[in-house]
Structure formats: C-alpha cells, structure tokens
Design a protein around this motif. Structure first.
Motif, PDB file in Angstrom:
ATOM      1  N   THR A 155       0.845  -1.205   0.000  1.00 20.94           N
ATOM      2  CA  THR A 155       0.000   0.000   0.000  1.00 20.94           C
ATOM      3  C   THR A 155       0.878   1.253   0.000  1.00 20.94           C
ATOM      4  O   THR A 155       1.499   1.578  -0.990  1.00 20.94           O
ATOM      5  N   GLY A 156       0.919   1.984   1.092  1.00 18.03           N
ATOM      6  CA  GLY A 156       1.683   3.220   1.183  1.00 18.03           C
ATOM      7  C   GLY A 156       1.828   3.600   2.637  1.00 18.03           C
ATOM      8  O   GLY A 156       1.760   2.745   3.515  1.00 18.03           O
ATOM      9  N   SER A 157       2.001   4.873   2.907  1.00 18.35           N
ATOM     10  CA  SER A 157       2.200   5.317   4.284  1.00 18.35           C
ATOM     11  C   SER A 157       0.865   5.542   4.984  1.00 18.35           C
ATOM     12  O   SER A 157      -0.157   5.782   4.341  1.00 18.35           O
ATOM     13  N   GLN A 158       0.889   5.472   6.323  1.00 16.59           N
ATOM     14  CA  GLN A 158      -0.301   5.818   7.088  1.00 16.59           C
ATOM     15  C   GLN A 158      -0.621   7.291   6.856  1.00 16.59           C
ATOM     16  O   GLN A 158       0.265   8.124   6.780  1.00 16.59           O
ATOM     17  N   GLY A 159      -1.915   7.575   6.712  1.00 15.49           N
ATOM     18  CA  GLY A 159      -2.339   8.936   6.387  1.00 15.49           C
ATOM     19  C   GLY A 159      -2.537   9.127   4.904  1.00 15.49           C
ATOM     20  O   GLY A 159      -3.086  10.137   4.482  1.00 15.49           O
TER      21      GLY A 159
END
Length: 322
Positions: free
Chosen positions: A34-38
C-alpha cells in the motif's frame, strides 16, 4: 526491507462473484503493498484486504511501503502478490527506469482493476508567507515518503522547473509530514494521494491551513516534466479551509499482481472490486472512481488474463498493451 504488517480483519459481507472458482492452486495468504499511514493507499488497501480475507478465503495482509515505486518492484520480484501503483511509476518500471532497480525491465507485472486518480496537492499553514508554488523556492518542503508517487514527481518538479532554487526536500510518511508542518519543521507539505487525503483532512481540522492551487505556468511545467500527468480539479470544500476549487494534475492508480497469480484468483479479486462498489466506497471515498469503465485508463501495463476475462465477460473492452 522492513515493513509494518497489518493483517486485514474480516469485514461486513459483500456479494460473492457469481461463478464458483477452482481454488486448488490459490495461496493461503497474500500481501498487498500500500503506502504510508495517512495516505489513501493504506485505508483503501486495509478495507479491500478485509474483503479478500472474508469473501475469498485468502488471508490478505497489507504492508506499509514507500508507495508505487516500491510496490511495483515488490510485485515484480514476487515479494508481494498484490500492490497499488500509479501508472507513471509503473510505466517507467516496465521500461527499466525504476530508481530501485535501474536497467531492469519489470516484465512480470500485470494490471487487475482501476482504482482512482491521484491528484498532486499542496498545503501550508495560514500564517505562512507561501501563497504560490513559486514562493517555495528556498523553503523546506515535505514531499512524502521516499519512493512514493509524491516524492518521485514533486522532487522531479523542483529539480527541473526554473525558479525553484534552494528547495530543501524532506521525506516522511503522510501523517508524519503533516505533523512536521504543524510543528514548524517544514514550510510546505506537498503530496499525492486520492481524495480526501487523511493527512490533509486531519491537518485542516486541527490547524488554520491554506491550500495552494497551480497557476497555468505551474500546470504547464508539471505536464512538460511528467507527460503522464493530466489536469485535475480538486472540488471546493474537499477539506476545511478550502472554499474554492484547486487546479492541479493527477495520475491514475491501478491494482497490480504478478503474472504468476492463478488466473481464477485474479478473476475473483477483480470481480470482488468491480461488483461491490458500495462496499469499496466504505473502504475509502476515493473508490467512487473504482468503476469498470475506467479499465480504459490503463494503456501501459498488460492486464492479467484473469482480470481481462472479467472485463470482457461484462462487456468492457480491455486496452491492448505492447
């Protein structure tokens, strides 16, 4: 590489694909990059992983990564079975231009389904003297995590556009970058993520914020530097403190898998996303664009045969990709 792994828990029921699948060659689990939190990838992926776990019987875990540049390589190498990418980094990786594996064409990656558009966005605190992108020259600018769409293209912009001398680039996840802006550690927060972006939404609720719109010169320069970009409008009131439309650019996102994913599993994952629009919308509002007609937006990544079969059976033309 070390990642934080979050196993997607079971969620509310969704409609199963109509046809029963042969699951004899399906894995018992899979990992979604996925990616970063937020950021949007994380929320979108956590919800979709829960759908896969409950409805397909495959334990789907999501991993926090640096974003599309990293995700396409993780899928190419087989370390991840599923990932989210923007088409710009995916196209470059297919041509052997990935900064993580330069000179190595990513030939094993296959598209599954369209997700949504990722617009480039920018915000500063209302007390800042930055009122345009040109005012960011000589400033400290957070661009998101290294390897992500945001860091890749914003850094490329600042390094190649005229008049941006002295921009000091900072890399961190979306939520962390928002925190740095709030604490005065950076002067501007530029990012790339689906709407609404959680890091910006929280920032605008907790602080007086000014969102920056691209003028015609900035739009033209960005499209010249990154030809895959298309003009995009962020609607007014997407965030607090944003009473007017914002002009920017965007890239399309697609879910990808390794070409060795079993055909029936690729079919089932695609069907799950395409046949349960309301449930996808509960994962993240950006999924309003997760629609089968948007299959035509991808002309750079070959489609997995299982995914292509779902679209063709349901009357959608799958673009041919060399």
């Amino acid at each position: 590489m070390k990642f934080t792994t979050i196993i997607a828990a079971a969620a509310c029921a969704v409609a199963l694909p109509a046809a029963a699948q042969d699951k004899s060659d399906w894995p018992s689990s899979l990992t979604i990059g996925t990616g970063s939190q937020g950021g949007t990838y994380f929320g979108y992926g956590s919800g979709f992983g829960a759908m896969i776990s409950e409805e397909l019987g495959v334990n789907a875990g999501v991993e926090i990564t640096g974003g599309p540049v990293q995700n396409v390589t993780l899928v190419e190498s087989g370390e991840h079975q599923l990932g989210f990418v923007t088409l710009g980094p995916a196209d470059e990786a297919r041509r052997g231009e990935s900064p993580l594996m330069p000179g190595v064409p990513h030939e094993n990656v296959r598209a599954l389904f369209p997700m949504y558009q990722t617009p480039l966005q920018a915000a500063v605190l209302a007390s800042s003297d930055i009122e345009s992108f040109q005012d960011m020259a000589g400033k400290r600018v957070g661009v998101g995590p290294a390897g992500g769409t945001s860091a890749t293209y914003w850094t490329r912009f600042f390094e190649n556009a005229e008049g941006y001398e002295g921009v000091n680039i900072s890399n961190a996840g979306g939520s962390d970058t928002a925190g740095q802006l709030k604490d005065g550690l950076i002067d501007a927060f530029v990012y790339a993520a689906g709407l609404p972006t959680g890091a910006y939404a929280q920032l605008a609720v907790e602080n007086d914020v000014r969102f920056i719109s691209m003028d015609d010169e900035t739009l033209a320069t960005m499209k010249e530097i990154v030809p895959a970009m298309a003009e995009f409008t962020i609607p007014a009131n997407t965030y607090e403190d944003q009473p007017e439309d914002l002009q920017t650019v965007s890239l399309w996102n697609f879910a990808i898998a390794h070409q060795d994913m079993p055909e029936e599993l690729a079919y089932a994952i695609t069907a799950l996303a395409m046949e349960n629009h309301e449930r996808m919308m509960t994962n993240h509002a950006a999924a309003k664009e997760t629609l089968p007609e948007n299959v035509a937006k991808n002309t750079v990544i070959p489609f997995h045969p299982g995914a292509a079969r779902w679209f063709e059976e349901n009357g959608y033309e799958v673009p041919s990709v060399d």
